[in-house]
Design an enzyme around this catalytic site. Sequence first.
Site, PDB file in Angstrom:
ATOM      1  N   GLU A 188       8.730  56.707  37.792  1.00  0.00           N
ATOM      2  CA  GLU A 188       9.349  55.838  36.786  1.00  0.00           C
ATOM      3  C   GLU A 188       9.192  54.372  37.186  1.00  0.00           C
ATOM      4  OE1 GLU A 188      13.323  57.400  36.282  1.00  0.00           O
ATOM      5  OE2 GLU A 188      12.554  59.433  35.936  1.00  0.00           O
ATOM      6  N   ARG A 242       7.684  63.000  41.256  1.00  0.00           N
ATOM      7  CA  ARG A 242       9.054  62.617  40.898  1.00  0.00           C
ATOM      8  C   ARG A 242       9.984  62.501  42.103  1.00  0.00           C
ATOM      9  NH1 ARG A 242      13.210  63.783  36.747  1.00  0.00           N
ATOM     10  NH2 ARG A 242      15.018  64.766  37.709  1.00  0.00           N
ATOM     11  N   ARG A 259      19.969  64.555  42.331  1.00  0.00           N
ATOM     12  CA  ARG A 259      20.749  65.794  42.328  1.00  0.00           C
ATOM     13  C   ARG A 259      21.349  66.041  43.704  1.00  0.00           C
ATOM     14  NH1 ARG A 259      19.087  64.778  38.046  1.00  0.00           N
ATOM     15  NH2 ARG A 259      18.304  66.143  36.383  1.00  0.00           N
ATOM     16  N   HIS A 311      16.597  54.256  34.951  1.00  0.00           N
ATOM     17  CA  HIS A 311      15.630  55.350  34.960  1.00  0.00           C
ATOM     18  C   HIS A 311      14.741  55.226  33.719  1.00  0.00           C
ATOM     19  CE1 HIS A 311      17.618  58.170  37.994  1.00  0.00           C
ATOM     20  NE2 HIS A 311      18.493  57.182  37.877  1.00  0.00           N
ATOM     21  N   TYR A 313      12.646  58.498  31.059  1.00  0.00           N
ATOM     22  CA  TYR A 313      12.691  57.668  29.885  1.00  0.00           C
ATOM     23  C   TYR A 313      13.707  58.194  28.896  1.00  0.00           C
ATOM     24  CZ  TYR A 313       9.563  61.213  27.696  1.00  0.00           C
ATOM     25  OH  TYR A 313       9.014  62.368  27.208  1.00  0.00           O
ATOM     26  N   GLU A 385      18.429  54.930  30.638  1.00  0.00           N
ATOM     27  CA  GLU A 385      17.076  55.487  30.551  1.00  0.00           C
ATOM     28  C   GLU A 385      16.256  54.606  29.605  1.00  0.00           C
ATOM     29  OE1 GLU A 385      15.827  58.278  31.975  1.00  0.00           O
ATOM     30  OE2 GLU A 385      17.576  59.450  32.639  1.00  0.00           O
TER      31      GLU A 385
END
Length: 425
Positions: A188, A242, A259, A311, A313, A385
């Site tokens: 990102e 990622r 996470r 972040h 998207y 996002e």
Amino acid sequence: MQVWWLLLPLSCLSLSTGLQKANKYEGYKIYEVTLKARSSPLQFAFSELSKNDSYYEVFSASGGQPARVMVHPQEQVNFVKLMDEHNANYEIVNRNVGLTLSRQFDTDRMLRNWFPYNGRLGTERYYSHGEINQFIEDLAKEYPRRVFVKTVGKSYEKRLMKTVTITNGDGRRNKNVILVDGGFHAREWISPAAVVYLISQLVDNLEENADLLKDYDWVILPVVNPDGYEYTQLSADTRMWRKTRKPSSDSCIGTDPNRNFDFHWNEEGASENPCDNTYAGSKAFSEPEALVVGDLIHSYADRGKMYLTLHSYGPYILYPWGWSEDLPETVDDLHEVAKAGYDAILEATGTEYVIGSSTLVLYVAAGASDDYAFNAGFSISFTMELPPGGTGFDPPASDIDHMVKETWVGIAAMARKVVTKYPLS
């Protein structure tokens, strides 16, 4: 600048024969599918597809919003059959992801040569983690009374993680704090770019933004996941990575740092499979990068009024909770601040963000930083996002300027609402 972007596509075309090479995404397609409801059979099918990430990657699949999924060449016939069985409306938005990423990689390489680092970071190209660190160090030297850089930790591969604290230079201590970070997910790139632009606005335009710095200090970590971010810049093959880069098993690498926080860790929306993109880690805060952010959150929790993590998207402005469909008692306050950003962006550019809790608007994502910050005491905690570009996560360099300026409009509006709503005690 307009001339450069007019000539750039022609340059890419002329070099494509010599530079473009097939990569791991050669022949992959991206489909956009209209999902009618969160609980529809098709929504469930997408949840199942996301578990088979050897052949599918579901980029977005929230109720009421178009879903995008990248499909391996060997599974495209089966995917189309599945869509037809559900009478789904879909279209192909990218017919060869590999070719797109290869061309972008060549363009990015040329831009690095055309626009070398010169003490400032513009919007002409994406910058490396090292260049971003150098930028904030140079700002601190130029504005020694207003800008302060601190090394707050190291990544798994020993890259220095640095925060920049921006003040108005009046020397007052114990002001309220707005904590911002970017670059959680490696691919990102537009996130660190937006953070860098935010830093420039606060530092270079003091008079215009005096109200944002009078009773508030801004503490900013531009790149949370520097190892992954640098890995995505190696080649077109690695562009869509990622996670972090610490080995998570004998055969798989990386953890989803968003996470990995110790608040409802490893519950719904996170994976126990080390090979999955949403792998929660072997334990909470197993990743040094997530631990750095957690420490920052606790360091400023007593003064922190807004935590903002960027972040892509979306476009979404998401607030807690991400682990549950329940809403916080202060949801009206969260929504009020988010709405300020929504209104400002809509008026400035026409882009319409979606506002709501992470779980109800997007998907369940337990163990995320925004929930952790909110639980730690930040009155306002958002995941913003940014809009899609390119295949979704990879806006071309020509999109950077308008995207980061639009993002700043929303952030500034939300910050002004926070400054008014939570004055210095």
